[in-house]
Design a protein around this motif. Structure first.
Motif, short mmCIF file in Angstrom:
data_model
loop_
_atom_site.label_atom_id
_atom_site.label_comp_id
_atom_site.label_asym_id
_atom_site.label_seq_id
_atom_site.Cartn_x
_atom_site.Cartn_y
_atom_site.Cartn_z
N ILE A 4 0.86 -1.19 0.00
CA ILE A 4 0.00 0.00 0.00
C ILE A 4 0.89 1.24 0.00
N TYR A 39 -6.52 2.26 -7.25
CA TYR A 39 -6.63 0.85 -6.88
C TYR A 39 -7.63 0.19 -7.83
N ILE A 79 -6.99 0.76 3.81
CA ILE A 79 -6.09 1.84 3.36
C ILE A 79 -6.04 2.91 4.44
N VAL A 112 -3.14 -7.14 -1.37
CA VAL A 112 -2.60 -5.98 -2.10
C VAL A 112 -1.38 -6.41 -2.90
#
Length: 253
Positions: free
Chosen positions: A70, A78, A95, A211
């Protein structure tokens, strides 16, 4: 009957929104003053309070896998598969380093309280099937990105409401490539258990949030840009398969 069964769950969501009501004026003041940095900070703070209130109230566990991918700051786009309404909650929870908002279907704008909040945090509504509206959405999104705001796109175009994943629509990638910002692929699994699976808000659900490493778009040539949608779709689909397999192994133990 399902409406009655969902009263408790809706109450948790409304309670979460009530906790951030004071941020409404603060966000609008920062926007009116043209202070984008402070606006982003205020949006992030409000979204963190809301997401934690709802995840705690519904006993949702958001399992963030590879949080090191991230970015520390935006702007970034994203790109994720889309199983459920809970995907939005998962993004707001996971996030934590910077603000995120969403490209959402226009029908969500008509939901009382929730609809205005999506727009307030710099979300953008899109009218599907309307080419002129889609172009306007891209242009608005590019302007937000250039101001430093980050966005989430679900290129399938609709919720799968299951562990399935549809093909990505490549047009949605223009948002990131026009603004020349990094793309971060995300694989989501499990959110549909919260509501879509039974039509009833169900407590105790786990959402896996994987992620993947950011992909820089600023220096891509024409061929690389053309291949980007396929590249990202494969990354997200492979990640989803990993999550699905891990889920099956847990169930079989």
């Amino acid at each position: 009957m399902k409406l009655l069964s969902n009263i408790s769950g809706f109450s948790v969501i409304l309670s979460g929104l009530a906790k951030v009501n004071k941020y409404k004026t603060l966000i609008e003041q920062k926007r009116a003053a043209g202070d984008a940095e402070e606006e982003r900070k205020t949006i992030l703070e409000a979204c963190q309070i809301f997401s934690r209130s709802v995840t705690d109230g519904l006993d949702v566990r958001c399992n963030v896998i590879h949080p090191e991918n991230i970015p520390e700051k935006g702007p970034v786009v994203y790109i994720s598969n889309h199983q459920s309404y809970a995907d939005i909650l998962a993004f707001l929870y996971a996030i934590r380093s910077h603000q995120v908002s969403f490209i959402a279907k226009d029908s969500l704008s008509r939901i009382p309280v929730i609809g205005p909040w999506i727009r307030r945090i710099r979300g953008i509504y899109i009218h599907r099937g309307d080419a002129r509206s889609s172009l306007a959405t891209i242009n608005e999104g590019v302007s937000y990105l250039k101001e430093g705001f980050s966005l989430v796109i679900f290129p399938e175009g609709t919720r799968s409401q299951s562990s399935d994943m549809a093909d990505f629509k490549p047009g949605s990638f223009k948002l990131a490539t026009k603004a020349k910002v990094p793309v971060v692929p995300v694989s989501l699994n499990g959110g549909y258990h919260l509501f879509e699976e039974k039509g009833v808000i169900t407590k105790g659900v786990t959402i896996d949030f994987m992620v993947h490493p950011p992909i820089e778009t600023a220096s891509m040539d024409r061929h690389q840009l053309a291949e980007l949608p396929k590249q990202v779709e494969e990354i997200v689909r492979d990640g989803l398969q990993q999550l699905f397999q891990a889920d099956l192994e847990k169930q079989n133990k």
